[in-house]
Design an enzyme around this catalytic site. Structure first.
Site, PDB file in Angstrom:
ATOM      1  N   GLY A  17      -3.230  -5.098  -0.543  1.00 58.44           N
ATOM      2  CA  GLY A  17      -2.458  -4.678   0.243  1.00 58.44           C
ATOM      3  C   GLY A  17      -2.592  -3.091   0.505  1.00 58.44           C
ATOM      4  CB  ILE A  18      -0.521  -0.401   1.217  1.00 59.45           C
ATOM      5  CG1 ILE A  18       0.493  -0.923   2.421  1.00 59.45           C
ATOM      6  CG2 ILE A  18      -0.077   1.075   1.568  1.00 59.45           C
ATOM      7  CD1 ILE A  18       1.852  -0.637   2.601  1.00 59.45           C
ATOM      8  CG  ASP A  58       3.203  -1.834 -17.069  1.00 63.73           C
ATOM      9  OD1 ASP A  58       3.821  -1.294 -16.263  1.00 63.73           O
ATOM     10  OD2 ASP A  58       3.469  -2.646 -17.968  1.00 63.73           O
ATOM     11  CG  ASN A  81       0.658   1.323  -2.969  1.00 63.76           C
ATOM     12  OD1 ASN A  81       1.210   1.299  -2.129  1.00 63.76           O
ATOM     13  ND2 ASN A  81      -0.076   0.494  -3.686  1.00 63.76           N
ATOM     14  CE1 TYR A 152      10.093  -2.376  -2.140  1.00 63.00           C
ATOM     15  CE2 TYR A 152      11.479  -2.293   0.087  1.00 63.00           C
ATOM     16  CZ  TYR A 152      10.227  -2.207  -0.783  1.00 63.00           C
ATOM     17  OH  TYR A 152       9.160  -1.784  -0.230  1.00 63.00           O
ATOM     18  CE  LYS A 156       8.903   1.038  -2.431  1.00 62.53           C
ATOM     19  NZ  LYS A 156       7.579   1.474  -2.946  1.00 62.53           N
ATOM     20  CB  ILE A 187       2.653  -2.639   6.079  1.00 67.60           C
ATOM     21  CG1 ILE A 187       3.250  -1.410   6.493  1.00 67.60           C
ATOM     22  CG2 ILE A 187       0.878  -2.828   6.373  1.00 67.60           C
ATOM     23  CD1 ILE A 187       2.745  -0.928   7.758  1.00 67.60           C
ATOM     24  CB  THR A 189       0.677  -6.087   2.427  1.00 67.75           C
ATOM     25  OG1 THR A 189       2.118  -6.541   2.492  1.00 67.75           O
ATOM     26  CG2 THR A 189       0.629  -4.940   2.950  1.00 67.75           C
ATOM     27  N   PRO A 190      -0.225  -9.286   1.960  1.00 64.33           N
ATOM     28  CG  PRO A 190      -1.923  -9.709   0.183  1.00 64.33           C
ATOM     29  CD  PRO A 190      -1.228  -8.557   1.046  1.00 64.33           C
TER      30      PRO A 190
END
Length: 260
Positions: A17-18, A58, A81, A152, A156, A187, A189-190
């Site tokens: 991904g990103i 991790d 990220n 989430y 963020k 975006i 991404t997977p």
């Protein structure tokens, strides 16, 4: 000369991904990239394809950062990220009424604690030179409420605020260590694949998911990586405590013309 020539850059969550796109862009810009990820096989495979170093990490655990400090005591760029949504293992109630404390803490442990530890490591690894760039990947969800993904969104939003505290702290100490955030929207991404699928209706699903985005498309990981490269470079030497949104115009307002 490429804009990140010989800069030592650490990127977390770089297996896909990103994060992977950022690691690849930095490598192309001449950086010495250390790609890190919790998922070691995928991380090593990505690093081999990019042509950079890999270090298992991790981000939730201090001992992992201590290990990284041993192999990279000085760095020029840190990209925090690595992140999770909380839905990686399937549907979970993450709304403010039903989210469990364990699920809430699991999301914050990666997204927020990991970013905090990454910033702390970066300051220590950059202050010897007195300069550097910290790029924290937040989200459009850190700027608005998301009822079904409260943990989430909260994590963020905290990344956004802590990045500013880091920027001010470094400036107060006389270091040219900059700290900025990027807020990606949708975006490709997977993470989207379970919702998109591979059926005949994939294109229709994609259009539906970005119907409210003024540019009417998903963003690409490479487009986020381009902004990260700019923030990491010396071209952005006067940018700190700032945030850049990459969301196709979604937060700009409605693209529809007002009614009569």
């Amino acid at each position: 000369m490429r804009r990140l020539q010989d800069k030592i850059c650490v990127v977390t969550g770089a297996a896909r991904g990103i994060g992977r796109a950022i690691a690849a862009r930095f490598q192309a810009e001449g950086a010495i990239v250390i790609a890190t990820d919790l998922h070691e096989p995928a991380g090593r495979r990505a690093a081999a394809e990019i042509g950079c170093r890999f270090h298992p990490l991790d981000v939730r655990r201090e001992e992992g950062w201590s290990s990284l400090m041993e192999i990279a005591p000085e760095i020029d760029v840190m990209v925090n990220n690595a992140g999770v949504t909380g839905f990686e293992t399937g549907p979970v109630r993450h709304d403010p009424e039903h989210a469990s404390l364990a699920d809430w803490r699991a999301v914050h442990a990666v997204n927020l604690d990991g970013m905090f530890l990454g910033c702390r490591y970066a300051i220590g690894a950059m202050k010897r030179k007195g300069a550097g760039s910290i790029v924290n990947i937040s989200s459009r969800s850190g700027l608005v409420g998301v009822p079904a993904a409260a943990a989430y969104a909260s994590s963020k939003a905290a990344i956004r605020n802590h990045s500013k505290s880091v920027a001010l702290y470094c400036a107060q100490n006389g270091w040219s260590i900059r700290s900025n955030t990027i807020h990606p929207g949708a975006i490709l991404t997977p993470i989207w694949e379970p919702m998109l699928g591979q059926g005949v209706d994939r294109d229709a699903r994609m259009r539906a998911l970005v119907a409210d985005t003024p540019l009417k498309r998903f963003g690409l990981p490479e487009e986020v990586a381009a902004v990260a490269a700019m923030l990491a470079s010396d071209e952005a030497a006067y940018i700190t405590g700032s945030e850049l949104t990459i969301d196709g115009g979604l937060l700009a307002g409605s693209a529809a013309a007002p009614g009569g």
